[in-house]
Design an enzyme around this catalytic site. Structure first.
Site, PDB file in Angstrom:
ATOM      1  N   HIS A  54      -0.483  -4.137  10.866  1.00  0.00           N
ATOM      2  CA  HIS A  54      -1.716  -3.915  10.097  1.00  0.00           C
ATOM      3  C   HIS A  54      -2.943  -4.347  10.896  1.00  0.00           C
ATOM      4  CE1 HIS A  54      -0.137  -2.887   5.984  1.00  0.00           C
ATOM      5  NE2 HIS A  54       0.961  -3.137   6.678  1.00  0.00           N
TER       6      HIS A  54
ATOM      7  N   ASP B 219      -7.892  -3.461   3.970  1.00  0.00           N
ATOM      8  CA  ASP B 219      -6.526  -2.929   4.009  1.00  0.00           C
ATOM      9  C   ASP B 219      -6.076  -2.690   2.573  1.00  0.00           C
ATOM     10  OD1 ASP B 219      -3.607  -2.874   4.039  1.00  0.00           O
ATOM     11  OD2 ASP B 219      -3.768  -3.493   6.131  1.00  0.00           O
TER      12      ASP B 219
END
Ligand code: UDP
Length: 464
Positions: free
Chosen positions: A20, A118
């Site tokens: 990520h 995110d």
């Protein structure tokens, strides 16, 4: 709000795992390269205790770093991370520490104009809105995977998947799917990971409030599903978030992701590859999180020892004790086993002929960007669905079939490697991989689909 002359200050909040961090930090570099955006990159305190900065110039010169807390500043065990406790504590402590950070930046005369978060952290959107800020969700998984989770959220796809009633799953913009093509949490490992709903399905509770939905994918890779999603949300595909020097080469010093939880054996890997003939090496890696069982590691080891090709295999430090005891002697100079490697440099090396992968989305996008055919051994999460596209949609790889115990045996691995490295079918895959590589790279060139979307996003945040 920034005037047209000033830089707009964008705060990007990342989920703290390598898969990520890489895409979001790359997106920071893209935004910053447009010279109209000041960027602050945020992740957890514990992540920074483990990670090393491998591109210090970026951090000091152009991108500011800040931290928030997930509630576990001394670390959360992998077991804890797979439960509901982790996302829920992150929500509570993260919301508070992010609010404090936004206030601190305001007091320091560095007010934030826009937040990118995110999608695993949907509460960031609520914090941004409390501060009256525009915000963009950032999807690190492909749109075809997010569409599946959205249908789950809407109750259209119901769990557990009933394989008897109907074996095919039909969703808008997606090819016909077998249950085993769905993300593993819905099918193979249903019920095993209680955090999956919080991280992957709950983001759809508030995504409608996001001003933009940015997706680390390429329009050309999945146009039907992106078009379908665009009818609901302001989706912009901005991928692949791979360092520029592997794509459009417009950001000269961008050759590395820049932040790593693992220390790569750079010189060892690259020197070893430099002495190997073109397309002679099988590169094997299962990413930063996979936890394979000993049986599976042994089968891979024995399969690789028996192939006529060279191989470079990444076995992370935490997995090394699972290797067969006398592996190093048996490997001789045919193989190199390392604890981490500079994956992009490896994949772009002409000695590499194929990639045995867990099909993580970053690894998949990297192989597509560099035209390397793949052999998929998915472990969990979206990897099973990514493999469906690798094999049946883009036709750039093979599925290594598991036996009834869920293990890919050495014979199967050898067979797949022979197919990709030596057969006519393998040549077709390489042709397809080259075709997709050109399309993917083209999307990041000036005027390409992802380049245009990034430029439009910047124009929009400048005028907010
Ligand atoms: N990676 C790397 N060196 C390695 C193995 C992996 O740099 O030896 C990088 C890889 O390039 C990718 C990331 O780690 O960017 C892994 O992300 P992915 O989504 O493929 O898998 P995850 O680790 O999230 O399961």
């Amino acid at each position: 709000m920034a005037s047209k002359q000033e830089k707009v200050h964008c705060l990007l909040v990342s989920y703290p795992t390598q898969g990520h961090i890489n895409p979001m930090f790359q997106f920071c570099k893209r935004l910053e390269s447009h010279h109209k955006v000041k960027v602050t990159f945020v992740t957890t305190r514990y992540f920074w205790k483990q990670a090393a900065i491998t591109e210090p110039n970026y951090i000091s010169d152009s991108i500011a770093l800040e931290t928030i807390s997930d509630g576990y500043d001394e670390g959360a065990s992998p077991e804890l991370r797979s439960t509901k406790t982790y996302p829920q504590r992150f929500l509570q402590v993260g919301s508070l520490t992010l609010s404090n950070l936004l206030k601190k930046l305001l007091n320091n005369n560095l007010p934030v104009d826009c937040v990118v978060y995110d999608s695993f952290l949907p509460w960031v959107l609520d914090v941004a809105k409390n501060f009256g800020l525009p915000a963009a969700a950032f999807l690190t998984q492909p749109c075809f995977v997010n569409t599946i989770y959205f249908h789950l959220h809407q109750g259209i796809l119901k769990l557990p998947i009933n394989t008897k009633e109907s074996s095919k799953i039909l969703l808008p913009g997606l090819p016909e799917l077998e249950p085993s093509d769905l993300p593993s949490f819905l099918y193979l490992q249903y019920g095993m990971y209680s955090m999956f709903w919080d991280l992957l399905v709950d983001p759809f509770n508030n995504i409608g409030k996001a001003d933009w939905v940015l997706s680390n994918t390429v329009y050309e890779l999945e146009p039907e599903v992106v078009d379908w999603m665009k009818k609901m949300w302001p989706v912009k595909t901005i991928g692949p978030t791979v360092p520029s020097m592997f794509l459009d080469k417009r950001i000269q010093d961008d050759q590395d992701y820049g932040i790593s939880m693992f220390k790569p054996n750079n010189d060892l890997c690259m020197n070893w590859l430099h002495h190997k003939p073109k397309a002679s090496v099988v590169y094997v890696s299962f990413g930063s999180l996979s936890n394979l069982n000993e049986d599976q590691i042994e089968e891979i080891a024995l399969g690789l020892i028996q192939i006529p090709n060279y191989f470079l295999w990444v076995v992370r430090e935490s997995e090394q004790s699972k290797l067969p005891k006398n592996i190093q002697e048996q490997v001789s100079d045919k193989g190199l086993i390392v604890t981490w490697c500079p994956q992009l440099k490896v994949l772009s090396h002409e000695a590499v002929g194929c990639f045995v992968t867990h099909c993580g989305w970053n690894s998949t996008l990297e192989a597509l960007s560099l035209g390397v055919p793949m052999i998929g051994i998915p472990h969990w999460s979206d990897q099973t669905t990514n493999l469906k596209y690798i094999v049946d949609v883009w036709k750039v790889g093979l599925r290594a079939l598991m036996d009834e115990k869920g293990i890919v045996r050495r014979e199967m691995l050898r067979h797949c490697i022979k197919e990709v490295m030596e057969s006519e079918k393998g040549k077709e895959m390489k042709k397809s991989a080259t075709k997709w590589m050109n399309l993917v790279k083209g999307s990041m060139d000036e005027g390409g689909s992802s380049d245009k979307n990034t430029a439009e996003f910047i124009t929009a945040i400048l005028s907010k």
